[in-house]
Structure formats: structure tokens, C-alpha cells
Write an enzyme that holds these catalytic residues in place. Structure first.
Site, PDB file in Angstrom:
ATOM      1  CG  PHE A  98      19.276   9.039 -32.532  1.00 28.52           C
ATOM      2  CD1 PHE A  98      18.685   9.497 -33.703  1.00 28.52           C
ATOM      3  CD2 PHE A  98      18.476   8.414 -31.577  1.00 28.52           C
ATOM      4  CE1 PHE A  98      17.320   9.357 -33.904  1.00 28.52           C
ATOM      5  CE2 PHE A  98      17.119   8.263 -31.777  1.00 28.52           C
ATOM      6  CZ  PHE A  98      16.533   8.745 -32.933  1.00 28.52           C
ATOM      7  N   GLY A 137      29.065   8.847 -30.708  1.00 26.30           N
ATOM      8  CA  GLY A 137      28.521   9.835 -31.643  1.00 26.30           C
ATOM      9  C   GLY A 137      29.334   9.843 -32.935  1.00 26.30           C
ATOM     10  CG  ASP A 173      35.418  11.910 -21.805  1.00 30.25           C
ATOM     11  OD1 ASP A 173      34.307  12.146 -21.271  1.00 30.25           O
ATOM     12  OD2 ASP A 173      36.031  10.843 -21.655  1.00 30.25           O
ATOM     13  CB  SER A 201      25.108   8.761 -21.680  1.00 26.03           C
ATOM     14  OG  SER A 201      25.134   7.428 -21.166  1.00 26.03           O
ATOM     15  CG  ASN A 241      33.113  17.555 -15.006  1.00 25.88           C
ATOM     16  OD1 ASN A 241      33.512  18.040 -13.945  1.00 25.88           O
ATOM     17  ND2 ASN A 241      33.678  16.500 -15.564  1.00 25.88           N
ATOM     18  CE  LYS A 262      27.531  26.278  -7.311  1.00 27.43           C
ATOM     19  NZ  LYS A 262      29.006  26.312  -7.382  1.00 27.43           N
ATOM     20  CE1 TYR A 296      22.225   5.240 -20.744  1.00 32.22           C
ATOM     21  CE2 TYR A 296      20.212   3.979 -20.475  1.00 32.22           C
ATOM     22  CZ  TYR A 296      20.867   5.078 -20.985  1.00 32.22           C
ATOM     23  OH  TYR A 296      20.172   6.011 -21.728  1.00 32.22           O
TER      24      TYR A 296
END
Ligand code: UDP
Length: 317
Positions: free
Chosen positions: A13, A38, A57, A76, A100, A106, A146
Site C-alpha cells: 500500500f 503486496g 524476499d 513487512s 540485508n 552500506k 511485529y
């Protein structure tokens, strides 16, 4: 010259609205999503623009060639029913996915923006919530997967800033609503709108006196773009400080849809926060930001989008 921006969770969203706003300002966008919550349909209208979609993923290593100026980590599950159904992927994307995404930022010397949440404040004992409040979270409750994932993500992001000198931003997003929320999203606004449009009872959990403060998605996206440009590295609350009861928003949605639906009460979920309202003093000061879209106007836009979504064959559910 625009920037090259990576958005994890781009098919979600908020991710899809962000992608569109960045393209509109001339950026090139790479959207990464595993499509677990999603929907690729949220990105369909971006075809032909400077947008590339990668189905992946982000809890696994992210391999991406070329320069990157900013990484926005939005991936998420975010609806309570989603993270209750997917507790371990939720913990993984907050921990491994954030690691990740930080690693990618970085390696590319990119700015990193973390989508954090008002859930870091848990069932708050301070009201309204300022960024200096540490929160009241039950780590082993159903929402802990969460809340703690996002708290860990904030700690990891801050460690990358302190230890690696990465330019990091943290946005604590309060309840947000708007077009492209899924019909079966499970959160209050999409549930109530879908129920009202179908003439079904609106399911208010508990007595409905618990409060939330709902921000329209275009206001939120404007705040995120300002945060990206700012030099602040401290967490910033973004949300609409206009607080309403859950029963109150259900009634308003019944009025605005002209529905004859009624309100029924169902049990309150475990650890459901009793109150929530952002203190947006910091966003006002450092981003010169405040929400502009009144609730009635945002709800009207959202209802009209849901009418079309429900008018089809409900594929977007
Ligand atoms: N809620 C409700 N009926 C629904 C969905 C949610 O009464 O069909 C309540 C929920 O218990 C909470 C508030 O609405 O008090 C907001 O819930 P939501 O899932 O939108 O987000 P939260 O703020 O809890 O993460």
C-alpha cells in the site's frame, strides 16, 4: 538529475504510493517485493516509466547492480491479521530483511530510510506519543512479532549509523489509510468501508472507545519525501494528530457511504492499544510538515476507490 532509489515492499500500500511519488519527482525506482502481502496490481500503472520490479524476499541477500542513492526499507506485513498469520516471516523481515537492506545501503553508500511504526510504543502509557517515549510492548504477546521486529530494526539501523557512519532515517508511521489498501486487509478503515459498501455489519472490536489517529496516504508520502531530504537522523513520528474513537470512525464511514449497515461488537484483540495519537512537534520543526487532508476528504477518496475495487470481481482482495 534524479536519484536511483530502491524500495523494498514496493508492491504494498504505502510502498506503491512512494514509488509513484519518486517517479513523479524524476527519480529512477527499483521496487523489490516477494508479493506475500503486496500485490503486483499496485504497480501495474507504473509500466513504461523509469521503474523496475524485482520479485525477491529481502530476508535473503539482496543482489543489485549499479549505483543506488537511497534504500527505503518498507517490506513487512503491517496489518495485525497478516502478522498474526505470518509471525516468523514478520520477525525475519524486520531482522534479516533490515540487515540485508542496510547492507545494500552500506555497499552503495546510500541513504537508508526505515519504515518503523507507532507500534514501537505498544499500548502506550504516555499520550500523545513523542519520539522520546520508550514504549510499553509485550514481547511475547501476539503483536510482539511485529512490534519487537520493528524495535530491533530501529536498533540495527541506529547501529549502522553509529558504527558505519551510514546516513540513516527512521520514520515511525501511525495509522495510515487510502486507495490500494486491500479489501481484505483486516485493518479498521478498509474493513469498515468494505463492510459498509456491501451492506454488511461493521465489526467494531471491543466497545469501540479505543482511539486511533488516521493519516491520509498522500500526507504521509509528503512527509517521507521531506525526511529523505532532511539531515535529521533521529526517529520522526509521521501521522495525523486528529484522534477519533474506533466506533466514531465506523459511524463516519456509514454516513459517508450512505450505507444502511449497522455496528456489531466483536472481541477486542489481545494487547490492542487503547489510545494512539502522534505528537508531531518534531516533524513540524525539522520537516516543516503537517498533514493537510481532513478525515472526511480522505475517507471520501478511499471510499470511491473501494467502490471501483469492489465493483470488479474483487480480484484485489
Ligand atoms: N478494529 C475494529 N474492527 C475491525 C478492525 C479493527 O474495531 O474490523 C479496531 C482494532 O481493534 C483497533 C483499531 O480498530 O482498536 C485499529 O485497528 P487496525 O487493525 O486498523 O490497526 P492498529 O492500529 O490496531 O494496528
Amino acid at each position: 538529475m534524479g536519484q536511483r532509489v530502491v524500495i523494498t515492499g514496493a508492491a504494498g500500500f504505502i510502498g506503491s504510493h512512494l514509488a509513484e511519488a519518486l517517479l513523479d519527482r524524476g527519480d529512477s525506482v527499483v521496487g523489490i517485493d516477494n508479493l506475500s502481502t503486496g500485490d503486483a496490481a499496485n504497480l501495474a500503472h507504473l509500466a513504461g516509466r523509469d521503474f523496475r520490479f524485482v520479485r525477491h524476499d529481502v530476508s535473503s541477500y539482496i543482489d543489485l547492480g549499479g549505483p543506488v542513492d537511497a534504500v527505503l526499507h518498507w517490506a513487512s506485513p503491517a496489518s495485525p491479521i497478516d502478522y498474526l498469520e505470518r509471525p516468523i516471516p514478520t520477525l525475519k523481515v524486520g531482522a534479516l530483511g533490515t540487515h540485508n537492506a542496510l547492507g545494500l545501503a552500506k555497499a552503495k553508500q546510500a541513504t537508508f530510510v526505515l519504515a518503523s511504526t507507532s507500534e514501537v510504543y505498544g499500548d502506550p502509557l504516555e499520550h500523545p506519543q513523542t519520539e522520546s517515549y520508550w514504549g510499553n510492548v509485550n514481547p511475547i504477546g501476539p503483536r510482539g512479532v511485529y512490534d519487537e521486529a520493528k524495535r530491533f530494526a530501529e536498533a540495527m539501523t541506529t547501529a549502522y549509523r553509529r558504527y558505519h557512519g551510514l546516513d540513516t532515517k527512521i520514520v515511525r508511521i501511525f495509522n495510515t489509510y487510502g486507495p490500494r489498501m486491500r479489501v481484505r486487509d483486516g485493518r479498521a478503515v478498509p474493513n469498515f468501508i468494505a463492510q459498509a459498501l456491501r451492506g454488511e455489519d461493521l465489526t467494531v472490536y471491543g466497545d469501540g472507545t479505543q482511539t486511533r489517529s488516521f493519516c491520509y496516504v498522500s500526507d504521509l508520502v509528503d512527509g517521507i519525501l521531506r525526511l529523505m531530504r532532511s539531515d535529521t537522523n533521529d526517529p520522526v513520528n509521521l501521522g495525523n494528530p486528529t484522534e477519533t474513537t474506533v466506533a466514531g470512525i465506523a459511524e463516519q464511514i456509514i454516513r459517508l457511504t450512505g450505507s444502511s449497515s449497522r455496528i456489531v461488537h466483536e472481541p477486542l484483540p489481545v494487547d490492542d492499544p487503547k489510545v494512539r495519537q502522534p505528537d508531531i512537534g518534531r516533524a513540524r520543526k525539522v520537516l516543516d510538515w503537517e498533514p493537510r487532508v481532513p478525515l472526511a476528504e480522505g475517507l471520501t477518496e478511499t471510499i470511491s476507490w473501494f467502490r471501483t475495487a469492489l465493483g470488479g470481481n474483487e480480484q484485489r482482495e
